[in-house]
Design an enzyme around this catalytic site. Sequence first.
Site, PDB file in Angstrom:
ATOM      1  N   ARG A  36       0.821  -1.218   0.000  1.00  0.00           N
ATOM      2  CA  ARG A  36       0.000   0.000   0.000  1.00  0.00           C
ATOM      3  C   ARG A  36       0.854   1.266   0.000  1.00  0.00           C
ATOM      4  O   ARG A  36       0.421   2.297  -0.493  1.00  0.00           O
ATOM      5  CB  ARG A  36      -0.934  -0.005   1.209  1.00  0.00           C
ATOM      6  CG  ARG A  36      -2.128  -0.924   1.003  1.00  0.00           C
ATOM      7  CD  ARG A  36      -2.986  -1.008   2.230  1.00  0.00           C
ATOM      8  NE  ARG A  36      -4.278  -1.602   1.929  1.00  0.00           N
ATOM      9  CZ  ARG A  36      -5.180  -1.940   2.858  1.00  0.00           C
ATOM     10  NH1 ARG A  36      -4.913  -1.732   4.125  1.00  0.00           N
ATOM     11  NH2 ARG A  36      -6.335  -2.466   2.507  1.00  0.00           N
ATOM     12  N   LYS A 188     -15.077 -16.732   6.797  1.00  0.00           N
ATOM     13  CA  LYS A 188     -16.504 -16.732   7.116  1.00  0.00           C
ATOM     14  C   LYS A 188     -17.398 -16.567   5.897  1.00  0.00           C
ATOM     15  O   LYS A 188     -17.236 -15.618   5.131  1.00  0.00           O
ATOM     16  CB  LYS A 188     -16.810 -15.590   8.087  1.00  0.00           C
ATOM     17  CG  LYS A 188     -16.334 -15.865   9.489  1.00  0.00           C
ATOM     18  CD  LYS A 188     -16.558 -14.643  10.324  1.00  0.00           C
ATOM     19  CE  LYS A 188     -17.345 -14.952  11.583  1.00  0.00           C
ATOM     20  NZ  LYS A 188     -17.729 -13.708  12.264  1.00  0.00           N
ATOM     21  N   GLY A 346      -6.322  -7.068   0.639  1.00  0.00           N
ATOM     22  CA  GLY A 346      -6.199  -7.649   1.975  1.00  0.00           C
ATOM     23  C   GLY A 346      -5.279  -8.858   2.043  1.00  0.00           C
ATOM     24  O   GLY A 346      -4.122  -8.806   1.613  1.00  0.00           O
ATOM     25  N   GLY A 370     -11.913  -5.134   1.764  1.00  0.00           N
ATOM     26  CA  GLY A 370     -13.317  -4.816   2.024  1.00  0.00           C
ATOM     27  C   GLY A 370     -13.896  -3.875   0.972  1.00  0.00           C
ATOM     28  O   GLY A 370     -15.027  -4.050   0.513  1.00  0.00           O
TER      29      GLY A 370
END
Length: 391
Positions: A36, A188, A346, A370
Amino acid sequence: MLRTIDSLGELSGKTVLLRCDLNVPLKDGEITDDGRVRASVPTIRELLDAGARVVAMSHLGRPDGAPDEKYSLRPVATRLAELLGEEVAFGAPGTARVTLLENLRFDPRETSKDDAERMSFAEELASHGDVVVSDGFGVVHRKQASVFELETLRPSAAGRLVETELGVLERLTRTPDKPYTVVLGGSKVSDKLGVIDALLPKVDRLLIGGGMLFTFLKAQGHAIGKSLLDEDGLAEAKRYLDEAAARGVELVLPTDVVVAERFSADARHVVASADAIEDTEFGADGLGLDIGPQTADRFAELIRASTTVFWNGPMGVFELAPFAAGTRAVAEALTQVSGLGVVGGGDSAAAIRQLGFRDDQFGHVSTGGGASLEFLEGKKLPGLEVLGWQQ
Ligand code: 3PG
Ligand code: MG
């Protein structure tokens, strides 16, 4: 229409407030993945070349709204200076052309739910400069003082990183070249509900790996030992299996998995059929930590046969060498896609670098995890809308 840097006019002699996403992983004060930081450099260079001074700002991690040395951006300022070959003042603007402010989240107003509190912080930030460039793509899904309110207080525009990221994501959502394959991992199912819903009507194939694959196996009626189960996502996983069948989308689940005795790099482990996880020597204690070799081959083949691929989420516990093969196979195949192969931010971006791949081997490596997922879901992104962008 997204406003770009060109809309800001003459920048010479001006001070640009630059919101970046420099939220990098740190270990013992060292940056473990500077992706980043590197991605932020081109916009900073362009602004400097245009004769501007730059006051860069970012968050790092999720501190408690108070200074906490663990979350200081100081190591990032050092790295940024190296990459720019230019002095970077830290904390408060000095004589250098570039300043990096300390972690914005050390002030509770940055992430406050109260509009007036966020606005009061934004006003303080605005006082440091003349115009705002918003280039922190990884954080555009957050309605936070530096991402949203600040952009309303000065002439504002998207930076080059945000422009590039948006260009790629629009290719994925508007008219992706077929066959279009999406590969999802991560732990998840419940985190991925929105994106699966949005993508099922658009993709040809959805490959499922990572921790959440076990919730799908459970939904198919298989025993999964001590593997990760997302109870909240179980009913949804069943619904996706039915919906994919009804839509003619290939929802591809692993046929074999790597099962370990416990969660550790030196744990004993074996390959088991996906429908017989509890039949290994570890019985009902077996813990699935990666997709198996047969699945890795199949996933790789399906990826290589696709023209557009989006991948988000590691296939297994890639941080532990014995359980990295699935993630490595997917990454390797993605480098061979003839059309557009995108690594969605991510953990997957960290994974490819940790496994020794270079960013330029891929069509695009996003800086937003995200944020990319929420974009693909078709959600409203406050940090983009404030820059004039509309889906
Ligand atoms: C990220 O890494 O996801 C972005 O930097 C946003 O951080 P956040 O999820 O803590 O808001
Ligand atoms: Mg996040």
